[in-house]
Design a protein around this motif. Structure first.
Motif, PDB file in Angstrom:
ATOM      1  N   THR A  88       0.840  -1.196   0.000  1.00 53.36           N
ATOM      2  CA  THR A  88       0.000   0.000   0.000  1.00 53.36           C
ATOM      3  C   THR A  88       0.873   1.244   0.000  1.00 53.36           C
ATOM      4  O   THR A  88       0.628   2.193  -0.749  1.00 53.36           O
ATOM      5  N   ARG A  89       1.896   1.264   0.829  1.00 58.00           N
ATOM      6  CA  ARG A  89       2.796   2.416   0.890  1.00 58.00           C
ATOM      7  C   ARG A  89       3.531   2.608  -0.442  1.00 58.00           C
ATOM      8  O   ARG A  89       3.779   3.730  -0.867  1.00 58.00           O
ATOM      9  N   ASP A  90       3.862   1.506  -1.107  1.00 61.06           N
ATOM     10  CA  ASP A  90       4.528   1.623  -2.401  1.00 61.06           C
ATOM     11  C   ASP A  90       3.589   2.242  -3.430  1.00 61.06           C
ATOM     12  O   ASP A  90       4.005   3.096  -4.223  1.00 61.06           O
ATOM     13  N   ARG A  91       2.328   1.841  -3.424  1.00 68.61           N
ATOM     14  CA  ARG A  91       1.332   2.446  -4.317  1.00 68.61           C
ATOM     15  C   ARG A  91       1.200   3.937  -4.025  1.00 68.61           C
ATOM     16  O   ARG A  91       1.083   4.757  -4.932  1.00 68.61           O
ATOM     17  N   GLN A  92       1.216   4.291  -2.741  1.00 67.90           N
ATOM     18  CA  GLN A  92       1.087   5.690  -2.373  1.00 67.90           C
ATOM     19  C   GLN A  92       2.324   6.487  -2.767  1.00 67.90           C
ATOM     20  O   GLN A  92       2.225   7.662  -3.118  1.00 67.90           O
TER      21      GLN A  92
END
Length: 152
Positions: A88-92
């Protein structure tokens, strides 16, 4: 780990609430007026800051120490949760690049107009997705072309 990880949409909704105040862009005013552009600039900056804050929270949780669940099933579940959180953090992180690009388009006077057709994207679409670069019609045509080329 925080079981209530905020999604991209949740973070945008929170940013919109903080920025909105008494003003909401309206079709009654000139499209991409200074007031509208300032609204979208503040929304994008707030959205980006919210993502950074969520990432900092994740980093703090990661620094709390290694997983020490004695039960292998609990440990596996925790590791899976962390994997999801990190994805999720990578997508963000990728989303931040799109936010920065939208801010550049505001500075360049191109924000709110389709990169394919040059037509106005529309306030409703921009409020829902401030990083949009195409009208709904252009986006749908783009996705159809992608699907056809993927099927070949």
């Amino acid at each position: 780990m925080d079981q209530g990880t905020a999604t991209e949409t949740d973070i945008l909704l929170q940013a919109r609430r903080r920025v909105g105040g008494d003003y909401t862009p309206s079709v009654q005013e000139p499209y991409m007026s200074d007031h509208q552009l300032e609204f979208f600039r503040r929304l994008l900056v707030e959205w980006k800051q919210s993502i950074h804050n969520a990432a900092a929270d994740t980093l703090l949780h990661l620094q709390d120490g290694p997983l020490r669940e004695p039960d292998p099933n609990d440990r596996a579940s925790s590791e899976t949760d962390w994997g999801i959180e990190l994805r999720t953090r990578d997508r963000q992180r990728k989303l931040i690049a799109k936010i920065d690009a939208a801010l550049r388009r505001i500075d360049d006077g191109e924000y709110g107009y389709c990169e394919i057709t040059g037509e106005p994207i529309g306030l409703g679409r921009l409020i829902a997705r401030p990083i949009a670069t195409m009208t709904i019609e252009a986006q749908e045509a783009h996705e159809r072309r992608e699907r056809v080329s993927r099927d070949d």
